[in-house]
Design a protein around this motif. Structure first.
Motif, PDB file in Angstrom:
ATOM      1  N   ALA A 162       0.822  -1.213   0.000  1.00  0.00           N
ATOM      2  CA  ALA A 162       0.000   0.000   0.000  1.00  0.00           C
ATOM      3  C   ALA A 162       0.856   1.263   0.000  1.00  0.00           C
ATOM      4  O   ALA A 162       0.328   2.366   0.179  1.00  0.00           O
ATOM      5  N   VAL A 163       2.162   1.102  -0.226  1.00  0.00           N
ATOM      6  CA  VAL A 163       3.062   2.254  -0.150  1.00  0.00           C
ATOM      7  C   VAL A 163       3.984   2.356  -1.360  1.00  0.00           C
ATOM      8  O   VAL A 163       4.204   3.446  -1.892  1.00  0.00           O
ATOM      9  N   VAL A 164       4.545   1.245  -1.811  1.00  0.00           N
ATOM     10  CA  VAL A 164       5.559   1.279  -2.866  1.00  0.00           C
ATOM     11  C   VAL A 164       5.097   0.495  -4.094  1.00  0.00           C
ATOM     12  O   VAL A 164       3.978   0.019  -4.161  1.00  0.00           O
ATOM     13  N   GLY A 165       5.986   0.390  -5.083  1.00  0.00           N
ATOM     14  CA  GLY A 165       5.684  -0.355  -6.301  1.00  0.00           C
ATOM     15  C   GLY A 165       5.185   0.519  -7.425  1.00  0.00           C
ATOM     16  O   GLY A 165       4.872   1.704  -7.245  1.00  0.00           O
ATOM     17  N   ASP A 166       5.093  -0.058  -8.623  1.00  0.00           N
ATOM     18  CA  ASP A 166       4.555   0.653  -9.777  1.00  0.00           C
ATOM     19  C   ASP A 166       3.108   1.041  -9.511  1.00  0.00           C
ATOM     20  O   ASP A 166       2.348   0.289  -8.891  1.00  0.00           O
ATOM     21  N   THR A 167       2.707   2.211 -10.013  1.00  0.00           N
ATOM     22  CA  THR A 167       1.332   2.667  -9.832  1.00  0.00           C
ATOM     23  C   THR A 167       0.557   2.548 -11.139  1.00  0.00           C
ATOM     24  O   THR A 167       1.128   2.421 -12.225  1.00  0.00           O
ATOM     25  N   PHE A 168      -0.759   2.636 -11.028  1.00  0.00           N
ATOM     26  CA  PHE A 168      -1.655   2.450 -12.175  1.00  0.00           C
ATOM     27  C   PHE A 168      -3.013   3.060 -11.824  1.00  0.00           C
ATOM     28  O   PHE A 168      -3.350   3.193 -10.628  1.00  0.00           O
ATOM     29  N   PRO A 169      -3.798   3.441 -12.824  1.00  0.00           N
ATOM     30  CA  PRO A 169      -5.133   3.971 -12.539  1.00  0.00           C
ATOM     31  C   PRO A 169      -6.060   2.880 -12.007  1.00  0.00           C
ATOM     32  O   PRO A 169      -5.962   1.713 -12.404  1.00  0.00           O
ATOM     33  N   VAL A 170      -6.934   3.256 -11.117  1.00  0.00           N
ATOM     34  CA  VAL A 170      -8.045   2.407 -10.716  1.00  0.00           C
ATOM     35  C   VAL A 170      -9.322   3.080 -11.208  1.00  0.00           C
ATOM     36  O   VAL A 170      -9.342   4.279 -11.444  1.00  0.00           O
TER      37      VAL A 170
END
Length: 308
Positions: A162-170
């Protein structure tokens, strides 16, 4: 210094097309006559962002993305933005926040297992060498990952997914360019007809400001900077919010949601991404030597104390 940037709009794909992955010589790569040279391998001797390489980090990283993709639903993101958008967790300076990150390692990162504070200074110093006159970009390099303070007990000690990693639209379909896309099948939005189409709840060219991104350090630090009325330029806020949005700036996905302002800001994100990704190394920065410079930038662009 010579900088050559091949912009996305010149690559030949159309907004309505399915975007093919782009090579390192396409969108995000730069040719520089400056100080920074892209290394051939990461800290483990593998190519950067190779999620299939057999390394000591592989299983940890894949498990991270499994949990991330299952749990990052539209309702979860909305709830997190409402809760953390209150900025009522702490009051502290930018530098104090930097120091809080000394004890954290990003479990989503296949390239480095050093504390996050090291990565911040590596990024900022690499940018500073090649862009000595763009002090706002130096500071952006320093603060871009400060949202990872969400891992700290004072901020709820959120799980890494819930803090790091690749992001993406929801709120719209999960593009196949997302790392370990297969795990989205267990996300509650995957079969929701309101959220599982190309546009979902959005419209063509609506602008990324109107798109809900998966929750994490990017969006949180964007909220902190914006609500504390930083005087950093819009491009800096764009970099902070979307620097982990690899499906967009590496693969060209989700471009149908962008507006003209996003396209312009993306040029700066392509520049920044090189330093964010490739500056990761075991080389240590002399903190005390560079600290006065960055304190002066913090004073220029931020209040002494921020609400977090």
């Amino acid at each position: 210094m010579t900088v050559i940037i091949q912009q996305p709009e010149l690559l030949g794909y159309q907004e309505e097309d399915k975007q093919a992955p782009l090579s390192d010589d396409d969108v995000h790569e730069l040719v520089l006559d400056g100080e920074f040279v892209v290394p051939e391998t990461n800290s483990f001797g593998h190519t950067f962002r190779d999620y299939n390489a057999e390394s000591e980090r592989k299983n940890t990283v894949e498990e991270f993305y499994r949990m991330n993709h299952i749990n990052q639903s539209y309702d979860f993101v909305k709830r997190m933005r409402e809760e953390y958008g209150k900025l009522n967790r702490a009051e502290m300076s930018i530098w104090e926040c930097c120091e809080l990150l000394n004890e954290y390692v990003d479990e989503s990162d296949p390239d480095l297992d050093e504390p996050q504070s090291e990565h911040l200074l590596q990024t900022a110093e690499a940018i500073r060498k090649d862009y000595p006159d763009e002090d706002w970009l130096h500071l952006t390099g320093l603060i871009h990952d400060l949202g990872k303070v969400l891992l700290h007990p004072s901020f709820g000690e959120l799980p890494q997914w819930a803090v790091v990693g690749d992001t993406f639209p929801v709120g719209c379909s999960f593009d196949e360019s997302n790392v370990h896309h297969k795990y989205f099948k267990d996300n509650p939005d995957y079969n929701n007809p309101s959220y599982n189409t190309k546009y979902g709840i959005y419209s063509k060219g609506c602008g990324l400001d109107n798109v809900m991104m998966s929750w994490g350090h990017d969006d949180y630090m964007y909220l902190v900077a914006k609500e504390n009325k930083t005087t950093l330029p819009p491009a800096a806020l764009f970099i902070i919010r979307y620097h982990s949005f690899y499906p967009l700036h590496r693969c060209g996905a989700y471009r149908h949601l962008m507006n003209e302002e996003d396209v312009e800001n993306l040029k700066w994100l392509h520049i920044f991404n090189k330093y964010d990704l490739y500056s990761k190394s075991k080389v240590r920065i002399d903190v005390e030597k560079v600290k006065p410079y960055y304190l002066s930038l913090i004073e220029k662009y931020f209040p002494a104390k921020l609400r977090w």
